[in-house]
Write a protein that holds these residues in place. Structure first.
Motif, PDB file in Angstrom:
ATOM      1  N   THR A  98       0.829  -1.205   0.000  1.00  0.00           N
ATOM      2  CA  THR A  98       0.000   0.000   0.000  1.00  0.00           C
ATOM      3  C   THR A  98       0.860   1.249   0.000  1.00  0.00           C
ATOM      4  OG1 THR A  98      -1.505  -1.258   1.402  1.00  0.00           O
ATOM      5  CG2 THR A  98      -1.907   1.090   1.168  1.00  0.00           C
ATOM      6  N   THR A  99       1.821   1.274   0.919  1.00  0.00           N
ATOM      7  CA  THR A  99       2.678   2.448   1.032  1.00  0.00           C
ATOM      8  C   THR A  99       3.510   2.637  -0.229  1.00  0.00           C
ATOM      9  OG1 THR A  99       2.801   2.037   3.397  1.00  0.00           O
ATOM     10  CG2 THR A  99       4.423   3.532   2.474  1.00  0.00           C
ATOM     11  N   VAL A 100       4.035   1.535  -0.744  1.00  0.00           N
ATOM     12  CA  VAL A 100       4.837   1.630  -1.964  1.00  0.00           C
ATOM     13  C   VAL A 100       3.984   2.197  -3.089  1.00  0.00           C
ATOM     14  CG1 VAL A 100       6.034   0.297  -3.729  1.00  0.00           C
ATOM     15  CG2 VAL A 100       6.424  -0.201  -1.320  1.00  0.00           C
ATOM     16  N   SER A 101       2.767   1.727  -3.163  1.00  0.00           N
ATOM     17  CA  SER A 101       1.878   2.216  -4.209  1.00  0.00           C
ATOM     18  C   SER A 101       1.658   3.720  -4.073  1.00  0.00           C
ATOM     19  CB  SER A 101       0.537   1.488  -4.103  1.00  0.00           C
ATOM     20  OG  SER A 101      -0.018   1.283  -5.379  1.00  0.00           O
ATOM     21  N   ALA A 102       1.442   4.157  -2.856  1.00  0.00           N
ATOM     22  CA  ALA A 102       1.203   5.578  -2.617  1.00  0.00           C
ATOM     23  C   ALA A 102       2.431   6.405  -2.988  1.00  0.00           C
ATOM     24  CB  ALA A 102       0.835   5.801  -1.154  1.00  0.00           C
ATOM     25  N   ILE A 103       3.596   5.915  -2.562  1.00  0.00           N
ATOM     26  CA  ILE A 103       4.820   6.672  -2.827  1.00  0.00           C
ATOM     27  C   ILE A 103       5.131   6.703  -4.318  1.00  0.00           C
ATOM     28  CG2 ILE A 103       7.323   6.682  -2.488  1.00  0.00           C
ATOM     29  CD1 ILE A 103       6.808   5.700   0.363  1.00  0.00           C
ATOM     30  N   THR A 104       5.007   5.552  -4.964  1.00  0.00           N
ATOM     31  CA  THR A 104       5.310   5.530  -6.401  1.00  0.00           C
ATOM     32  C   THR A 104       4.317   6.398  -7.166  1.00  0.00           C
ATOM     33  OG1 THR A 104       4.059   3.475  -6.576  1.00  0.00           O
ATOM     34  CG2 THR A 104       6.455   3.292  -6.416  1.00  0.00           C
ATOM     35  N   ALA A 105       3.072   6.413  -6.707  1.00  0.00           N
ATOM     36  CA  ALA A 105       2.086   7.272  -7.365  1.00  0.00           C
ATOM     37  C   ALA A 105       2.528   8.729  -7.299  1.00  0.00           C
ATOM     38  CB  ALA A 105       0.724   7.105  -6.700  1.00  0.00           C
ATOM     39  N   SER A 106       3.031   9.100  -6.123  1.00  0.00           N
ATOM     40  CA  SER A 106       3.475  10.483  -5.966  1.00  0.00           C
ATOM     41  C   SER A 106       4.732  10.751  -6.799  1.00  0.00           C
ATOM     42  CB  SER A 106       3.694  10.757  -4.471  1.00  0.00           C
ATOM     43  OG  SER A 106       4.899  11.406  -4.247  1.00  0.00           O
ATOM     44  N   LEU A 107       5.604   9.752  -6.895  1.00  0.00           N
ATOM     45  CA  LEU A 107       6.819   9.913  -7.705  1.00  0.00           C
ATOM     46  C   LEU A 107       6.456  10.023  -9.186  1.00  0.00           C
ATOM     47  CD1 LEU A 107       9.189   7.311  -5.970  1.00  0.00           C
ATOM     48  CD2 LEU A 107       9.381   9.794  -5.863  1.00  0.00           C
ATOM     49  N   LEU A 108       5.481   9.216  -9.601  1.00  0.00           N
ATOM     50  CA  LEU A 108       5.014   9.291 -10.991  1.00  0.00           C
ATOM     51  C   LEU A 108       4.410  10.669 -11.252  1.00  0.00           C
ATOM     52  CD1 LEU A 108       3.387   5.761 -11.314  1.00  0.00           C
ATOM     53  CD2 LEU A 108       5.126   6.690 -12.866  1.00  0.00           C
ATOM     54  N   ASP A 109       3.636  11.114 -10.285  1.00  0.00           N
ATOM     55  CA  ASP A 109       2.980  12.408 -10.403  1.00  0.00           C
ATOM     56  C   ASP A 109       4.004  13.532 -10.535  1.00  0.00           C
ATOM     57  OD1 ASP A 109       0.377  13.603 -10.414  1.00  0.00           O
ATOM     58  OD2 ASP A 109       0.973  14.629  -8.553  1.00  0.00           O
ATOM     59  N   ASP A 110       5.097  13.412  -9.779  1.00  0.00           N
ATOM     60  CA  ASP A 110       6.138  14.431  -9.831  1.00  0.00           C
ATOM     61  C   ASP A 110       7.050  14.270 -11.047  1.00  0.00           C
ATOM     62  OD1 ASP A 110       5.186  15.492  -7.513  1.00  0.00           O
ATOM     63  OD2 ASP A 110       6.679  14.577  -6.213  1.00  0.00           O
ATOM     64  N   GLY A 111       6.813  13.188 -11.803  1.00  0.00           N
ATOM     65  CA  GLY A 111       7.615  12.982 -13.002  1.00  0.00           C
ATOM     66  C   GLY A 111       9.014  12.457 -12.739  1.00  0.00           C
ATOM     67  N   LEU A 112       9.238  11.916 -11.555  1.00  0.00           N
ATOM     68  CA  LEU A 112      10.576  11.408 -11.245  1.00  0.00           C
ATOM     69  C   LEU A 112      10.774   9.983 -11.760  1.00  0.00           C
ATOM     70  CD1 LEU A 112      11.239  12.708  -7.630  1.00  0.00           C
ATOM     71  CD2 LEU A 112      11.545  13.835  -9.821  1.00  0.00           C
ATOM     72  N   ILE A 113       9.684   9.258 -11.900  1.00  0.00           N
ATOM     73  CA  ILE A 113       9.802   7.895 -12.423  1.00  0.00           C
ATOM     74  C   ILE A 113       8.783   7.692 -13.536  1.00  0.00           C
ATOM     75  CG2 ILE A 113      10.658   6.941 -10.246  1.00  0.00           C
ATOM     76  CD1 ILE A 113       7.860   5.830  -9.725  1.00  0.00           C
ATOM     77  N   LEU A 114       8.993   6.623 -14.296  1.00  0.00           N
ATOM     78  CA  LEU A 114       8.110   6.289 -15.400  1.00  0.00           C
ATOM     79  C   LEU A 114       7.673   4.834 -15.266  1.00  0.00           C
ATOM     80  CD1 LEU A 114      10.225   7.787 -18.334  1.00  0.00           C
ATOM     81  CD2 LEU A 114       8.151   8.777 -17.296  1.00  0.00           C
ATOM     82  N   ALA A 115       6.480   4.525 -15.791  1.00  0.00           N
ATOM     83  CA  ALA A 115       5.983   3.148 -15.780  1.00  0.00           C
ATOM     84  C   ALA A 115       6.135   2.557 -17.176  1.00  0.00           C
ATOM     85  CB  ALA A 115       4.528   3.130 -15.335  1.00  0.00           C
ATOM     86  N   ARG A 116       6.664   1.353 -17.236  1.00  0.00           N
ATOM     87  CA  ARG A 116       6.800   0.667 -18.526  1.00  0.00           C
ATOM     88  C   ARG A 116       5.988  -0.615 -18.479  1.00  0.00           C
ATOM     89  NH1 ARG A 116      12.031  -1.191 -19.751  1.00  0.00           N
ATOM     90  NH2 ARG A 116      10.734  -2.945 -20.354  1.00  0.00           N
ATOM     91  N   HIS A 117       4.987  -0.728 -19.363  1.00  0.00           N
ATOM     92  CA  HIS A 117       4.077  -1.867 -19.267  1.00  0.00           C
ATOM     93  C   HIS A 117       4.534  -3.064 -20.076  1.00  0.00           C
ATOM     94  CE1 HIS A 117       0.818   0.008 -16.954  1.00  0.00           C
ATOM     95  NE2 HIS A 117       1.295   1.127 -17.473  1.00  0.00           N
ATOM     96  N   GLU A 118       5.416  -2.810 -21.057  1.00  0.00           N
ATOM     97  CA  GLU A 118       5.802  -3.908 -21.952  1.00  0.00           C
ATOM     98  C   GLU A 118       6.614  -4.958 -21.204  1.00  0.00           C
ATOM     99  OE1 GLU A 118       8.731  -1.751 -23.869  1.00  0.00           O
ATOM    100  OE2 GLU A 118       7.680   0.073 -23.257  1.00  0.00           O
TER     101      GLU A 118
END
Lengths: 401, 401
Positions: free
Chosen positions: A41-61
């Motif tokens: 849960t916490t990881v999800s919340a933190i990564t969501a915020s990191l994604l929101d801030d543009g610090l990380i990217l999600a790759r689905h492939e």
DNA sequence: TTGAATTAATCCGCATAAGGGAAAAATTGG
DNA sequence: CCAATTTTTCCCTTATGCGGATTAATTCAA
């Protein structure tokens, strides 16, 4: 005293998650949860915020697990290279190397200025550095205001917290507030750091200390420097001072104390060469050690003796450092390694002789001939660490472009 | 990786409040709030919980501000001495000293056993220590199960985390799991720590480093030890190892490397005395240094020369340590200080000669002749710090009696 | 003696953090 | 197309610290 509040808590966990992603290059949320011991849960919340801030990217492939895995596939998370740009530099007496890196520490462009700068007035050196930084930024197809931070790695005793250069072989003056000087010139926050500290972090991120959080690095250049990594962080002496190994005393001789720099410093090894000669010319161009190596290969007695003497002195000093810090690994870097076998063998022998039995085998010796670019990259890492640790969401430099 | 959760947050702030109270001896909530930067609300909550756990006491008598202050008077908060009891010990080759202290680190009773224990089998030494601990506890009018923790400070290279004694002059064996051995014998959790680390914390709590959080301590006893305080915490090398300064190499001589211990160790200074003589007898009884001092006062040439040689060696080693750690203060302790002027003067001179100009004046040299009881008290402090840091409310040793 | 002023400590409600469990989402296999 | 499986998210609970209002305890002045 730093108080612990929810903000600090989040900053710590955010940094841990970000650093875990960096180490893994590409990693799913579940794995982050496993490695950091944080709940999914916490990881999800933190990564969501990191994604929101543009610090990380999600790759689905592609699936990160084996191909036959069932269930919902993991989403790979990676650092966003474009989240920030920094400039790192290695400033030495006879050359300057600049790099621009992305948020991952990947090098985007390099600039090398091969010229003697030591003993020049500060304004001249600052001019050259400013020029180098600007050129390097242009080479990376960037504008200077797209750079978030600059970090300059230079030899000498440097107070990291304030950016004061206590003493440095490249400055005539002592006690220079160089961080302020360069920050004003560039219009970008500029960090000044010991070059040894820079290469230490470079090894922790990309080099021979990727797998460990505790180690010691000894840099054998014109100046002899030290970097101590302790729990994944640079150990800076009280006051944030960097260390100058060359000042270590090895014993007493007829004319007072014998310091390591007088045995193993660059000038001590290469000696006084007749000016105008080929050797002196090579030294002036920063090729002194390489030239020395060819002479050693040709069995130049004087140089071999100097290399052996230097190796013995270094080995002894190294044993003392291992006695004090007991690191699992010691990395040796710097131009003096180019001296080759006579130097390395005598260093190893002297070390083996000097290391106390009680901690024999604790430390593993690793030699590494890093390029100047790696040193500059290390300075970039110093800058990036600042960005990683700053709480983006609330305050600090702009996150993305 | 340690995750940051509310519990950690609470533990940090609780420790800070408790430590602030300890430093101040007696302090009101408002002042705690000022010093820790925590809000008065939070301080109130934390102190309420500390009061509830019986770790601190409220004293209503007397106003802490000037007598003419208006408004509701401040309530003084103090550590509850009875919140815990610990045993600290200094184990040396020719004597053992035990103390029982209360929660504040105040000594309740002392036990001294003046006898040679080195080179005895472990079981014999363990027997003696067990006996000393039990006697000391009885002297304090306590029962052994009223003791919360025991900490033994001994010379040598000790792995704090595991309680393993790598090497120690008092043990024949190497790699002894002494913490487990003593924990089982006493039925109390027993910590084993380097004696140098113990005296370092003693100085931080009660001695000459009360005002600073960064310093280096050098102990000149039979063994030469080092304690580094960094940000208020002991800096332990990677793996929690303690340091052995005696193993430092000072240079090379005709028969291999010259180590500090061969120049400045107790036996190196006192030399081989004819057995049966008065001097040898004094050494056996742990009065060697005191006897040496009287001989030096009587201008014994050999001893003066030895003291000067030892002082020079120590001064040089000290300069190297200051070069590496750049502490604002260096405290020197240990029996060798009893050698007096010839030793101290040559140490100071050698240090002044060897210290590099660039950091001249950063470190202040302080000499301190602590009693054995202070060393034992330091061991008690090591134990108390463990208690201070443990989250009482949730788990850990019983809070009060 | 009494009320105003002053300062200390606490109570109440809010914002934010992490964590647990259930639900939703996204895939594979039959 | 449905069941199985795994990842991710949503909702709720608990714990923390903080700000503002409130209560408590004292001094000062009339």
């Amino acid at each position: 005293m730093k108080t612990a509040d929810p903000e600090l808590m989040r900053a710590i966990n955010r940094f841990n998650v970000l650093d875990t992603i960096r180490r893994a290059v590409s990693i799913s949320r579940v794995e982050i949860s496993e490695r950091t011991q944080l709940s999914t849960t916490t990881v999800s919340a933190i990564t969501a915020s990191l994604l929101d801030d543009g610090l990380i990217l999600a790759r689905h492939e592609g699936d990160l697990r084996n191909a036959a895995a069932r269930g919902r596939p993991r989403v790979a998370l990676e650092l966003n290279p474009d989240a920030a740009r920094v400039v790192g530099a290695k400033i030495a007496a006879n050359r300057m190397v600049f790099v621009v890196t992305d948020f991952r520490g990947e090098v985007l462009s390099t600039q090398t200025l091969a010229l003697r700068v030591d003993r020049q007035p500060i304004s001249v050196i600052a001019d050259l550095i400013e020029d180098g930084v600007r050129r390097c930024v242009v080479d990376a197809n960037l504008s200077i205001d797209e750079i978030d931070l600059v970090c300059l790695g230079l030899p000498g005793v440097i107070e990291h917290r304030t950016g004061h250069v206590r003493t440095s072989p490249i400055f005539r003056e002592t006690g220079v507030d160089f961080a302020r000087e360069m920050s004003e010139r560039l219009g970008i926050v500029t960090i000044v750091e010991s070059d040894a500290h820079a290469i230490t972090l470079a090894h922790h991120w990309f080099g021979k200390a990727r797998d460990i959080d505790d180690m010691v690095l000894v840099s054998l250049e014109q100046t002899l420097g030290l970097g101590v990594l302790h729990g994944g962080q640079l150990f800076r002496g009280a006051g944030g001072l960097s260390h100058n190994l060359g000042d270590l005393v090895l014993g007493t001789g007829p004319q007072g104390t014998i310091r390591l720099s007088s045995q193993a410093g660059e000038s001590a090894i290469l000696g006084d060469q007749p000016s105008g000669g080929r050797f002196a010319e090579a030294i002036r161009l920063g090729r002194g050690m390489a030239h020395a190596q060819t002479l050693i290969a040709a069995e130049d007695e004087t140089l071999i003796a100097a290399a052996i003497r230097a190796g013995e002195a270094c080995g002894m000093a190294l044993a003392n450092i291992v006695t004090l810090f007991a690191p699992p690994r010691v990395i040796l870097v710097g131009s003096s390694l180019a001296l080759g076998q006579p130097f390395l063998d005598s260093l190893r022998d002297a070390y083996a002789m000097a290391i106390p039995q009680s901690i024999e085998g604790v430390a593993e010796l690793v030699f590494d001939q890093s390029t100047d670019e790696t040193w500059a990259q290390g300075a970039a890492v110093v800058a990036l660490r600042e960005l990683y640790e700053s709480p983006w969401s609330t305050t600090g430099p702009a996150p993305a472009h």
